[in-house]
Design an enzyme around this catalytic site. Structure first.
Site, mmCIF file in Angstrom:
data_model
loop_
_atom_site.group_PDB
_atom_site.id
_atom_site.type_symbol
_atom_site.label_atom_id
_atom_site.label_comp_id
_atom_site.label_asym_id
_atom_site.label_seq_id
_atom_site.Cartn_x
_atom_site.Cartn_y
_atom_site.Cartn_z
ATOM 1 N N GLY A 15 0.931 -1.216 0.113
ATOM 2 C CA GLY A 15 -0.121 0.001 -0.087
ATOM 3 C C GLY A 15 0.956 1.344 0.082
ATOM 4 N N GLY A 17 -0.269 4.424 0.038
ATOM 5 C CA GLY A 17 -1.110 5.388 0.607
ATOM 6 C C GLY A 17 -0.564 6.346 1.591
ATOM 7 N N PHE A 18 -1.193 7.087 2.323
ATOM 8 C CA PHE A 18 -0.529 8.076 3.181
ATOM 9 C C PHE A 18 0.451 7.166 4.136
ATOM 10 C CE2 PHE A 18 -4.091 10.754 2.201
ATOM 11 C CZ PHE A 18 -3.345 11.927 1.980
ATOM 12 N N VAL A 83 -2.170 -7.656 -4.076
ATOM 13 C CA VAL A 83 -1.780 -8.791 -2.960
ATOM 14 C C VAL A 83 -2.998 -9.479 -2.594
ATOM 15 C CG1 VAL A 83 -0.896 -9.191 -0.653
ATOM 16 C CG2 VAL A 83 0.133 -7.350 -2.338
ATOM 17 N N GLU A 174 -18.405 18.236 1.856
ATOM 18 C CA GLU A 174 -17.578 18.808 0.979
ATOM 19 C C GLU A 174 -18.157 18.527 -0.563
ATOM 20 O OE1 GLU A 174 -13.439 19.144 3.334
ATOM 21 O OE2 GLU A 174 -13.668 17.703 1.910
ATOM 22 N N ASP A 305 -5.130 3.465 8.178
ATOM 23 C CA ASP A 305 -6.579 3.101 8.417
ATOM 24 C C ASP A 305 -6.775 1.706 8.784
ATOM 25 O OD1 ASP A 305 -7.310 5.687 7.665
ATOM 26 O OD2 ASP A 305 -8.318 4.985 5.860
ATOM 27 N N ALA A 322 -5.859 11.050 7.456
ATOM 28 C CA ALA A 322 -4.415 10.993 6.921
ATOM 29 C C ALA A 322 -3.609 11.148 7.885
ATOM 30 C CB ALA A 322 -4.312 12.120 5.990
ATOM 31 N N GLN A 323 -3.706 12.000 9.090
ATOM 32 C CA GLN A 323 -2.417 12.168 10.059
ATOM 33 C C GLN A 323 -2.124 11.043 10.897
ATOM 34 O OE1 GLN A 323 -0.314 14.638 10.741
ATOM 35 N NE2 GLN A 323 -0.857 15.310 9.024
HETATM 36 C C1 FAD Z 1 -13.032 10.990 -0.227
HETATM 37 C C2 FAD Z 1 -12.440 10.743 0.804
HETATM 38 C C3 FAD Z 1 -11.946 12.086 1.504
HETATM 39 C C4 FAD Z 1 -11.148 12.392 2.818
HETATM 40 N N1 FAD Z 1 -10.904 13.219 3.353
HETATM 41 C C5 FAD Z 1 -10.073 13.285 4.030
HETATM 42 C C6 FAD Z 1 -9.811 14.533 4.810
HETATM 43 O O1 FAD Z 1 -10.204 15.874 4.261
HETATM 44 N N2 FAD Z 1 -8.505 14.779 5.800
HETATM 45 C C7 FAD Z 1 -8.222 13.526 6.151
HETATM 46 O O2 FAD Z 1 -7.257 13.571 6.916
HETATM 47 N N3 FAD Z 1 -8.519 12.497 5.602
HETATM 48 C C8 FAD Z 1 -9.384 12.160 4.617
HETATM 49 N N4 FAD Z 1 -9.690 10.984 4.241
HETATM 50 C C9 FAD Z 1 -9.104 9.870 4.794
HETATM 51 C C10 FAD Z 1 -7.920 9.561 4.250
HETATM 52 O O3 FAD Z 1 -7.776 9.564 3.076
HETATM 53 C C11 FAD Z 1 -7.578 8.028 5.017
HETATM 54 O O4 FAD Z 1 -7.478 8.216 6.373
HETATM 55 C C12 FAD Z 1 -5.917 7.956 4.447
HETATM 56 O O5 FAD Z 1 -5.722 7.758 3.018
HETATM 57 C C13 FAD Z 1 -5.385 6.644 5.065
HETATM 58 O O6 FAD Z 1 -4.031 6.178 4.575
HETATM 59 P P1 FAD Z 1 -3.761 4.868 4.314
HETATM 60 O O7 FAD Z 1 -2.305 5.005 4.073
HETATM 61 O O8 FAD Z 1 -3.950 3.896 5.632
HETATM 62 O O9 FAD Z 1 -4.584 4.310 3.136
HETATM 63 P P2 FAD Z 1 -4.939 4.686 1.991
HETATM 64 O O10 FAD Z 1 -4.379 6.005 1.550
HETATM 65 O O11 FAD Z 1 -6.235 4.448 1.617
HETATM 66 O O12 FAD Z 1 -3.739 3.664 0.711
HETATM 67 C C14 FAD Z 1 -3.887 2.514 0.912
HETATM 68 C C15 FAD Z 1 -3.266 1.990 -0.381
HETATM 69 O O13 FAD Z 1 -3.210 0.465 -0.653
HETATM 70 C C16 FAD Z 1 -3.288 0.035 -1.750
HETATM 71 N N5 FAD Z 1 -3.917 -1.309 -1.596
HETATM 72 C C17 FAD Z 1 -5.104 -1.732 -0.692
HETATM 73 N N6 FAD Z 1 -5.329 -3.047 -0.773
HETATM 74 C C18 FAD Z 1 -4.331 -3.457 -1.660
HETATM 75 C C19 FAD Z 1 -3.948 -4.685 -2.104
HETATM 76 N N7 FAD Z 1 -4.727 -5.911 -1.560
HETATM 77 N N8 FAD Z 1 -2.827 -4.804 -3.046
HETATM 78 C C20 FAD Z 1 -2.163 -3.900 -3.424
HETATM 79 N N9 FAD Z 1 -2.494 -2.361 -3.009
HETATM 80 C C21 FAD Z 1 -3.269 -2.263 -2.174
HETATM 81 C C22 FAD Z 1 -4.298 0.984 -2.181
HETATM 82 O O14 FAD Z 1 -4.310 1.010 -3.750
HETATM 83 C C23 FAD Z 1 -3.900 2.435 -1.514
HETATM 84 O O15 FAD Z 1 -2.946 3.146 -2.603
HETATM 85 C C24 FAD Z 1 -10.510 10.952 3.149
HETATM 86 C C25 FAD Z 1 -10.922 9.665 2.655
HETATM 87 C C26 FAD Z 1 -11.714 9.608 1.490
HETATM 88 C C27 FAD Z 1 -12.171 8.512 0.705
#
Ligand code: FAD
Length: 434
Positions: A15, A17-18, A83, A174, A305, A322-323
């Site tokens: 992943g 993501g953030f 994965v 939003e 998350d 995100a934080q």
């Molecule tokens: C529409 C929306 C608006 C939001 N607005 C805000 C906001 O204003 N402020 C804020 O703080 N937070 C906001 N959030 C929440 C924030 O985006 C998440 O808390 C944050 O992205 C979590 O980060 P993460 O790295 O845990 O997961 P993510 O950023 O979701 O990253 C997960 C990554 O894992 C990858 N992945 C998942 N499963 C697999 C797999 N099996 N195989 C390969 N890759 C995989 C995905 O492709 C992704 O790139 C928002 C979320 C959404 C959906």
């Protein structure tokens, strides 16, 4: 996967993501072989997805190529893959491009949309977790406006011009505000055949107020801002069914609509294979200790998350924003360095920087500890913070200029139906399997 053998300990991150990206950036130059896996070849800045779906921003300004991160180190590899499962006894993960072993595994797979078991919503609704999904919503909104112009059927026209958003958390608020601005500023110019008063935006929320995670004060302000924009707010209203035409709720409210957007919650997106004791079943998230170690495993970690770290202050885990994800990613990088040196691990301590939501032009609300404010200054802070955290200089620059352009011209420049959604619904079915 074509990853060379190395004498360095291998860290595999699932992943980008953030959380995964924060960790990868901190480990790039350290003594690890780093393998970053993601089903997309880019990082998505989810907080601005709603601006893509409402034609304010082009999708490339909120996405960032993951290879731009891994290219900075010869010990770091990116692979585009899904994965599917983990065999922890063999330190092995399985993907659609082959298996890979790890010394340390970090699961940072984030969350997925929660339909709370309602199949009609999952089948007929729209939701927004990825760039393709945001583009589907953009196409659908614009296609519905085009169709409304040409239909002779009054009932159909009403349904095409009814926009229903479910869930008044930050995303729903939003999104409703942005669609209302589209109605107020773009429709009168682009669609002279549509009276903006015919276009109705309905925001439905099961709880008694909008923005439930924020303070009462900010909630009240956001409610007023939405009403000023002309959004119809329906509180204490739970959706029971949406068959693709009619929304039925637990109250007398029933709405005909062709645009139904579900933003009422998320649940963890775990990978199969770990013991049941690793999961908090209700939340669908991995139970982790204060070092982000998954319950029952020494060399498997979860961050962001997908991780649920209980503490006295956060009995249900940290908020899924995100934080915590960024901070856990950075913190785990330090702990992994300590781990290979057999040093004592440091517990994670979350620093809450506050919560904010914007409700269209010049309006936002911010909660920062005891400080709560709303209006133009809050909107300015919201913009600054989002630009600051947006990944990549180019993205910041493009977004900044787009916002200035939109602000001066009352415009939403990206109102293009590049990939029709209605005419090509099967695309959605493929993309939304995530
Ligand atoms: C529409 C929306 C608006 C939001 N607005 C805000 C906001 O204003 N402020 C804020 O703080 N937070 C906001 N959030 C929440 C924030 O985006 C998440 O808390 C944050 O992205 C979590 O980060 P993460 O790295 O845990 O997961 P993510 O950023 O979701 O990253 C997960 C990554 O894992 C990858 N992945 C998942 N499963 C697999 C797999 N099996 N195989 C390969 N890759 C995989 C995905 O492709 C992704 O790139 C928002 C979320 C959404 C959906």
């Amino acid at each position: 996967m074509n990853i060379p053998h190395s004498d360095l300990p291998r860290v595999v991150i699932i992943g980008g993501g953030f959380a995964g990206m924060a960790l990868a950036r901190k480990l790039l130059k350290e003594d690890f072989q780093l393998v970053l896996l993601d089903r997309h070849n880019y990082h998505t800045f989810q907080p601005l997805l709603y601006q893509v779906s409402t034609a304010s921003l082009e999708p490339d300004s909120i996405a960032y190529p993951l290879r731009k991160i891994t290219r900075d180190s010869k010990k770091c590899f990116f692979r585009l893959t899904e994965v599917s499962s983990i065999t922890a006894e063999e330190n092995l993960i399985h993907t659609n491009i082959g298996d890979i072993s790890y010394d340390y595994l970090v699961i940072a797979t984030g969350s997925k949309t929660n339909f709370f078991g309602n199949e009609s919503i999952e089948k007929n609704g729209m939701w927004m977790k990825t760039v393709p999904q945001a583009l589907n919503i953009r196409s659908l909104i614009l296609e519905n406006l085009e169709q409304a112009v040409i239909t002779d059927d009054a009932e159909k026209r009403k349904a095409l011009l009814n926009f229903v958003i479910v869930g008044a958390g930050p995303t729903g608020v939003e999104l409703s505000g942005a669609i209302a601005e589209l109605r107020n500023n773009v429709v009168p110019n682009d669609y002279p055949d549509i009276d903006p008063n015919e276009m109705n935006i309905h925001l439905l929320e099961g709880l008694p107020r909008v923005l439930p995670p924020m303070s009462e004060e900010s909630s009240k302000k956001a409610h007023r801002f939405l009403e000023e924009l002309g959004v119809h707010i329906h509180l204490n209203t739970m959706v029971e069914n949406y068959d693709g035409e009619l929304v039925k709720t637990n109250t007398d409210l029933a709405l005909k609509t062709e645009t139904f957007i579900w933003s009422a919650g998320v649940t963890g997106a775990p990978v199969k294979g770990l013991n049941a004791s690793a999961m908090v079943e209700k939340a669908n998230r991995y139970e982790v200790n204060t070092f982000n170690q998954v319950n029952g495993y020494e060399n498997i970690f979860a961050i962001g998350d997908i991780a649920l770290m209980q503490s006295e202050e956060y009995p249900k885990g940290h908020p899924m924003v995100a934080q915590p994800a960024i901070q856990q990613g950075k913190h785990l990088a330090k702990n992994l360095k300590r781990l290979v040196k057999s040093e004592k691990l440091e517990p994670f301590d979350y620093y809450d920087k506050g919560t904010m939501a914007t409700v269209g032009r010049n309006r936002a609300v911010v909660d920062m500890g005891k400080l709560k404010f709303g209006g133009f200054f809050a909107w300015f802070v919201w913009m600054f913070v989002h630009l600051w955290f947006l990944i990549g200089f180019r993205n910041r620059l493009v977004t900044f200029f787009n916002w200035i352009y939109n602000y001066i011209n009352f415009d939403k420049a990206a109102r293009l139906i590049i990939r029709p959604f209605k005419a090509n619904k099967q695309i959605m079915e493929v993309d939304d399997d995530v």
